[in-house]
Design a protein around this motif. Structure first.
Motif, PDB file in Angstrom:
ATOM      1  N   ALA A  35      64.846  51.057  16.550  1.00 57.66           N
ATOM      2  CA  ALA A  35      64.723  50.416  17.858  1.00 57.66           C
ATOM      3  C   ALA A  35      63.599  51.050  18.675  1.00 57.66           C
ATOM      4  O   ALA A  35      62.914  50.366  19.450  1.00 57.66           O
ATOM      5  CB  ALA A  35      66.039  50.528  18.609  1.00 57.66           C
ATOM      6  N   THR A  36      63.383  52.349  18.499  1.00 58.38           N
ATOM      7  CA  THR A  36      62.279  53.016  19.188  1.00 58.38           C
ATOM      8  C   THR A  36      60.947  52.438  18.745  1.00 58.38           C
ATOM      9  O   THR A  36      60.074  52.136  19.569  1.00 58.38           O
ATOM     10  CB  THR A  36      62.319  54.529  18.916  1.00 58.38           C
ATOM     11  OG1 THR A  36      63.597  55.041  19.280  1.00 58.38           O
ATOM     12  CG2 THR A  36      61.237  55.243  19.687  1.00 58.38           C
ATOM     13  N   GLY A  37      60.784  52.282  17.439  1.00 59.78           N
ATOM     14  CA  GLY A  37      59.559  51.676  16.939  1.00 59.78           C
ATOM     15  C   GLY A  37      59.399  50.237  17.394  1.00 59.78           C
ATOM     16  O   GLY A  37      58.293  49.782  17.692  1.00 59.78           O
ATOM     17  N   LEU A  38      60.522  49.517  17.481  1.00 60.23           N
ATOM     18  CA  LEU A  38      60.466  48.124  17.918  1.00 60.23           C
ATOM     19  C   LEU A  38      59.995  48.016  19.363  1.00 60.23           C
ATOM     20  O   LEU A  38      59.211  47.137  19.706  1.00 60.23           O
ATOM     21  CB  LEU A  38      61.848  47.479  17.769  1.00 60.23           C
ATOM     22  CG  LEU A  38      61.965  46.017  18.217  1.00 60.23           C
ATOM     23  CD1 LEU A  38      61.037  45.133  17.394  1.00 60.23           C
ATOM     24  CD2 LEU A  38      63.411  45.539  18.108  1.00 60.23           C
ATOM     25  N   SER A  39      60.449  48.930  20.232  1.00 60.93           N
ATOM     26  CA  SER A  39      60.033  48.884  21.632  1.00 60.93           C
ATOM     27  C   SER A  39      58.528  49.116  21.763  1.00 60.93           C
ATOM     28  O   SER A  39      57.861  48.493  22.601  1.00 60.93           O
ATOM     29  CB  SER A  39      60.802  49.930  22.441  1.00 60.93           C
ATOM     30  OG  SER A  39      60.426  51.245  22.066  1.00 60.93           O
ATOM     31  N   MET A  40      57.977  49.996  20.926  1.00 64.44           N
ATOM     32  CA  MET A  40      56.533  50.235  20.957  1.00 64.44           C
ATOM     33  C   MET A  40      55.772  49.010  20.463  1.00 64.44           C
ATOM     34  O   MET A  40      54.723  48.645  21.009  1.00 64.44           O
ATOM     35  CB  MET A  40      56.195  51.461  20.107  1.00 64.44           C
ATOM     36  CG  MET A  40      56.837  52.749  20.608  1.00 64.44           C
ATOM     37  SD  MET A  40      56.590  54.146  19.495  1.00 64.44           S
ATOM     38  CE  MET A  40      54.815  54.360  19.623  1.00 64.44           C
ATOM     39  N   SER A  41      56.307  48.344  19.437  1.00 63.04           N
ATOM     40  CA  SER A  41      55.650  47.151  18.911  1.00 63.04           C
ATOM     41  C   SER A  41      55.701  46.005  19.916  1.00 63.04           C
ATOM     42  O   SER A  41      54.735  45.248  20.054  1.00 63.04           O
ATOM     43  CB  SER A  41      56.323  46.724  17.599  1.00 63.04           C
ATOM     44  OG  SER A  41      56.196  47.724  16.618  1.00 63.04           O
ATOM     45  N   GLN A  43      55.678  46.235  23.127  1.00 63.54           N
ATOM     46  CA  GLN A  43      54.694  46.486  24.182  1.00 63.54           C
ATOM     47  C   GLN A  43      53.279  46.232  23.695  1.00 63.54           C
ATOM     48  O   GLN A  43      52.411  45.806  24.465  1.00 63.54           O
ATOM     49  CB  GLN A  43      54.829  47.930  24.676  1.00 63.54           C
ATOM     50  CG  GLN A  43      53.924  48.252  25.856  1.00 63.54           C
ATOM     51  CD  GLN A  43      54.354  49.517  26.585  1.00 63.54           C
ATOM     52  OE1 GLN A  43      55.533  49.823  26.669  1.00 63.54           O
ATOM     53  NE2 GLN A  43      53.387  50.253  27.101  1.00 63.54           N
ATOM     54  N   ALA A  44      53.013  46.473  22.405  1.00 69.83           N
ATOM     55  CA  ALA A  44      51.664  46.283  21.876  1.00 69.83           C
ATOM     56  C   ALA A  44      51.406  44.843  21.443  1.00 69.83           C
ATOM     57  O   ALA A  44      50.250  44.398  21.415  1.00 69.83           O
ATOM     58  CB  ALA A  44      51.435  47.209  20.679  1.00 69.83           C
ATOM     59  N   LEU A  98      60.679  44.323  29.923  1.00 71.86           N
ATOM     60  CA  LEU A  98      59.742  45.089  30.747  1.00 71.86           C
ATOM     61  C   LEU A  98      58.572  45.617  29.907  1.00 71.86           C
ATOM     62  O   LEU A  98      57.427  45.641  30.373  1.00 71.86           O
ATOM     63  CB  LEU A  98      60.475  46.245  31.419  1.00 71.86           C
ATOM     64  CG  LEU A  98      61.482  45.854  32.506  1.00 71.86           C
ATOM     65  CD1 LEU A  98      62.300  47.069  32.932  1.00 71.86           C
ATOM     66  CD2 LEU A  98      60.764  45.248  33.706  1.00 71.86           C
ATOM     67  N   ALA A  99      58.858  46.031  28.674  1.00 74.57           N
ATOM     68  CA  ALA A  99      57.788  46.504  27.797  1.00 74.57           C
ATOM     69  C   ALA A  99      56.820  45.374  27.465  1.00 74.57           C
ATOM     70  O   ALA A  99      55.593  45.567  27.433  1.00 74.57           O
ATOM     71  CB  ALA A  99      58.378  47.091  26.513  1.00 74.57           C
ATOM     72  N   ALA A 100      57.355  44.165  27.220  1.00 77.73           N
ATOM     73  CA  ALA A 100      56.484  43.020  26.911  1.00 77.73           C
ATOM     74  C   ALA A 100      55.620  42.646  28.111  1.00 77.73           C
ATOM     75  O   ALA A 100      54.431  42.351  27.966  1.00 77.73           O
ATOM     76  CB  ALA A 100      57.341  41.827  26.478  1.00 77.73           C
ATOM     77  N   VAL A 101      56.202  42.674  29.314  1.00 79.67           N
ATOM     78  CA  VAL A 101      55.432  42.359  30.526  1.00 79.67           C
ATOM     79  C   VAL A 101      54.338  43.408  30.739  1.00 79.67           C
ATOM     80  O   VAL A 101      53.196  43.083  31.112  1.00 79.67           O
ATOM     81  CB  VAL A 101      56.355  42.274  31.751  1.00 79.67           C
ATOM     82  CG1 VAL A 101      55.544  42.077  33.024  1.00 79.67           C
ATOM     83  CG2 VAL A 101      57.346  41.132  31.584  1.00 79.67           C
ATOM     84  N   THR A 102      54.666  44.671  30.487  1.00 72.79           N
ATOM     85  CA  THR A 102      53.658  45.722  30.580  1.00 72.79           C
ATOM     86  C   THR A 102      52.505  45.462  29.627  1.00 72.79           C
ATOM     87  O   THR A 102      51.327  45.623  29.988  1.00 72.79           O
ATOM     88  CB  THR A 102      54.293  47.090  30.267  1.00 72.79           C
ATOM     89  OG1 THR A 102      55.338  47.349  31.202  1.00 72.79           O
ATOM     90  CG2 THR A 102      53.256  48.196  30.343  1.00 72.79           C
ATOM     91  N   GLY A 351      42.169  45.380  17.270  1.00 73.16           N
ATOM     92  CA  GLY A 351      42.785  46.703  17.261  1.00 73.16           C
ATOM     93  C   GLY A 351      44.292  46.654  17.189  1.00 73.16           C
ATOM     94  O   GLY A 351      44.926  47.548  16.609  1.00 73.16           O
ATOM     95  N   THR A 352      44.899  45.630  17.773  1.00 71.35           N
ATOM     96  CA  THR A 352      46.357  45.498  17.710  1.00 71.35           C
ATOM     97  C   THR A 352      46.815  45.256  16.276  1.00 71.35           C
ATOM     98  O   THR A 352      47.866  45.765  15.851  1.00 71.35           O
ATOM     99  CB  THR A 352      46.822  44.348  18.609  1.00 71.35           C
ATOM    100  OG1 THR A 352      46.372  44.592  19.943  1.00 71.35           O
ATOM    101  CG2 THR A 352      48.333  44.233  18.613  1.00 71.35           C
ATOM    102  N   VAL A 353      46.041  44.489  15.524  1.00 62.15           N
ATOM    103  CA  VAL A 353      46.375  44.272  14.108  1.00 62.15           C
ATOM    104  C   VAL A 353      46.404  45.604  13.371  1.00 62.15           C
ATOM    105  O   VAL A 353      47.321  45.893  12.585  1.00 62.15           O
ATOM    106  CB  VAL A 353      45.364  43.308  13.466  1.00 62.15           C
ATOM    107  CG1 VAL A 353      45.619  43.174  11.968  1.00 62.15           C
ATOM    108  CG2 VAL A 353      45.443  41.938  14.131  1.00 62.15           C
ATOM    109  N   TRP A 354      45.403  46.453  13.626  1.00 61.34           N
ATOM    110  CA  TRP A 354      45.373  47.760  12.962  1.00 61.34           C
ATOM    111  C   TRP A 354      46.526  48.637  13.409  1.00 61.34           C
ATOM    112  O   TRP A 354      47.161  49.298  12.587  1.00 61.34           O
ATOM    113  CB  TRP A 354      44.058  48.482  13.285  1.00 61.34           C
ATOM    114  CG  TRP A 354      42.844  47.749  12.841  1.00 61.34           C
ATOM    115  CD1 TRP A 354      42.724  46.916  11.772  1.00 61.34           C
ATOM    116  CD2 TRP A 354      41.568  47.770  13.472  1.00 61.34           C
ATOM    117  NE1 TRP A 354      41.458  46.412  11.696  1.00 61.34           N
ATOM    118  CE2 TRP A 354      40.719  46.923  12.724  1.00 61.34           C
ATOM    119  CE3 TRP A 354      41.041  48.406  14.587  1.00 61.34           C
ATOM    120  CZ2 TRP A 354      39.391  46.710  13.062  1.00 61.34           C
ATOM    121  CZ3 TRP A 354      39.723  48.204  14.923  1.00 61.34           C
ATOM    122  CH2 TRP A 354      38.900  47.368  14.167  1.00 61.34           C
TER     123      TRP A 354
END
Length: 417
Positions: A35-41, A43-44, A98-102, A351-354
Motif C-alpha cells: 500500500a505504501t508503494g501504491l500511494s507513491m504510484s 501521486q506520480a 489527496l495524493a492524486a490531487v497533489t 520520466g513518469t514511465v521510467w
C-alpha cells in the motif's frame, strides 16, 4: 535568485519531510508495504497523462501567477491532510485522493517553478541557475529527511504536514517580489513576440501538439531521452539495489545502509556544485557521464567489502548528479522560450514511465540475478547501449568528398561563383 533559492530550499525540505512521513503514515494505517508503494504510484501517475497539458498551461499563462497559484493549492492540500491526521479522520481512500490531487497540481507546478527560476538570471547563466537548483534540491532533501524524524518524534505526524503547508505559503509569498534579470530568456521571448506579432499566430493558438512535434523532430532531445531512459531503468535506483547489496551479500545492517545513503546524498551535493559550473552542457556530456556511472556501477557490484562500496558510492553519486544537471540544462535551453513549458511537459510524461517501470524491472532483475548480478548486468547494458548509439551516430555523420581536378573545371567553378 537568492530569495528564490531560499524559498526552494524551504519548500524542498517541507516536501521531503512530508514524503518521509507519508510512507510511515500509510504503514500505520494499513500495515502493508504494498500500500505504501501504491500511494507513491498514485501521486506520480497523473504526470503520465497530464504533464503535457500542464506544460501547455505554463506556456500560455503568466508564469509568476501560475507558480503562485499552484504553490497555494499545494499548501491547501497539505493543511487539509494535516487537519485530518490531527483529528484522526484520515483513511486510506482519502489519502489516495489527496495524493492524486497533489500529483495533478504538480504537473503545472514543476515546469512553472523550474522555468521561473531561469527567468531570474541572464540567458547565458541558465545552466548555472539549474545547477544551483539541483544543489538546493539535494540540500532540501537532506534537511527534510532529517527533520521528519525529529518532528514526528516531538510533535506528531500532523506537524510534518503543517510544516510542509507553511513552506508552500512561504514560496507563494516570495514569488510576487521576484523580478526578471536583464537579458533573461523570458524577456527576450516577449520582445521577439511583440516584434513579430503580425506574422505569428496568437499565443492562445498554441497547442499541445506543437510541443510533441518539436520533441519528436529534435534529435538532441530524443537522444537525451534514450540516454536518460536506459540509465533510469538499469541503473540509478541505488536506494533499491544498494540496500539489497548491503543487507545481503555484504552482511551489513540498517546502520551500514544509512552510511551508504549519507554518502550518496553528500555526493549528490558535490555533483550539484560541479554541475553549477557547466557553461555549455550537451547530450554528449550526459552520455559520457552515464557511461562512467555504468562502469562505476559494475565495480560496485563486484566490491568485496562494505568499505570498498562506500569508496565507489561517492563518485557514483557525483556522476549521477552532474549528469542530471547537464541533462536538465539541455532540456530547458534547447527549445525556444515559447515552447519550453510544453517540452518539459512531454519530458514529465516520459520520466513518469521510467519512474513507474524502472523499479519493478530492476526488482525482477535482482530476483533473477541477485543484487550483484543486477548491478553488473545493468551497468553492462547501459555501457553497451551507449557505445552502440555512439557508433551509429558516427556512421550517420557524412564525410566530405574531395573533388578531383577533372571533376569540375576551374573556369566553370569561377563562373558559378
Amino acid at each position: 535568485m537568492r530569495w528564490w533559492s531560499v524559498a526552494n530550499f524551504v519548500s524542498n525540505a517541507g516536501t521531503w519531510m512530508q514524503l518521509t512521513v507519508q510512507n510511515l503514515l500509510v504503514l500505520q494505517i494499513t500495515g502493508s508495504a504494498a500500500a505504501t508503494g501504491l500511494s507513491m504510484s498514485v501521486q506520480a501517475a497523473p504526470a503520465l497523462l497530464m504533464s503535457v497539458l500542464g506544460g501547455a498551461a505554463v506556456d500560455r499563462w503568466p508564469r509568476k501567477l501560475t507558480a503562485a497559484v499552484s504553490q497555494a493549492l499545494l499548501a491547501v492540500i497539505a493543511f487539509t491532510t494535516a487537519t485530518l491526521v490531527a483529528l484522526d479522520r484520515l483513511d486510506m481512500t482519502t489519502l489516495m485522493v489527496l495524493a492524486a490531487v497533489t500529483g495533478m497540481v504538480a504537473t503545472v507546478d514543476n515546469p512553472a517553478c523550474a522555468l521561473l527560476g531561469n527567468d531570474l538570471v541572464p540567458a547565458e547563466d541558465v545552466p548555472s541557475a539549474i545547477g544551483v537548483g539541483a544543489l538546493v534540491f539535494n540540500a532540501g532533501r537532506l534537511a527534510g529527511a532529517a527533520l521528519a524524524g525529529v518532528t514526528v518524534g516531538f510533535l506528531g505526524t500532523a506537524a510534518a504536514y503543517f510544516a510542509n503547508g507553511f513552506s508552500f505559503l512561504f514560496v507563494t509569498a516570495v514569488i510576487p517580489f521576484l523580478r526578471p534579470a536583464a537579458g533573461a530568456v523570458r524577456q527576450a521571448a516577449v520582445r521577439q513576440a511583440a516584434v513579430g506579432r503580425a506574422a505569428r499566430r496568437p499565443a492562445s493558438a498554441m497547442s499541445v501538439r506543437e510541443g510533441l512535434a518539436f520533441f519528436a523532430r529534435r534529435p538532441r532531445l530524443l537522444a537525451l531521452a534514450g540516454v536518460t531512459g536506459i540509465s533510469a531503468v538499469f541503473g540509478r535506483n541505488y536506494g533499491l539495489t544498494l540496500a539489497v547489496l548491503v543487507t545481503g551479500p555484504l552482511a551489513g545492517g540498517a546502520g551500514a545502509f544509512g552510511t551508504v545513503s549519507t554518502v550518496l546524498a553528500a555526493g549528490g551535493i558535490v555533483g550539484a556544485v560541479l554541475g553549477a559550473r557547466l557553461r555549455r552542457p550537451s547530450v554528449r556530456l550526459v552520455g559520457a557521464l552515464a557511461a562512467t556511472g555504468a562502469l562505476l556501477q559494475i565495480a560496485a557490484g563486484l566490491s568485496p567489502s562494505l568499505a570498498m562500496l562506500v569508496v565507489l558510492v561517492l563518485p557514483m553519486a557525483v556522476v549521477e548528479s552532474v549528469s542530471d544537471t547537464a541533462g536538465t540544462a539541455v532540456l530547458q535551453t534547447d527549445p525556444p522560450a515559447h515552447l519550453r513549458g510544453r517540452v518539459l511537459g512531454v519530458w514529465g510524461s516520459i520520466g513518469t514511465v521510467w519512474s513507474l517501470g524502472g523499479p519493478p524491472a530492476l526488482g525482477l532483475l535482482m530476483e533473477l540475478a541477485g543484487p550483484r548480478g543486477a548491478l553488473i548486468t545493468g551497468g553492462a547494458v547501459i555501457a553497451l547501449s551507449l557505445a552502440s548509439g555512439h557508433l551509429l551516430h558516427r556512421r550517420r555523420v557524412t564525410t566530405p568528398v574531395a573533388l578531383t581536378k577533372d571533376a569540375a573545371p576551374q573556369e566553370a567553378l569561377q563562373t558559378a561563383a
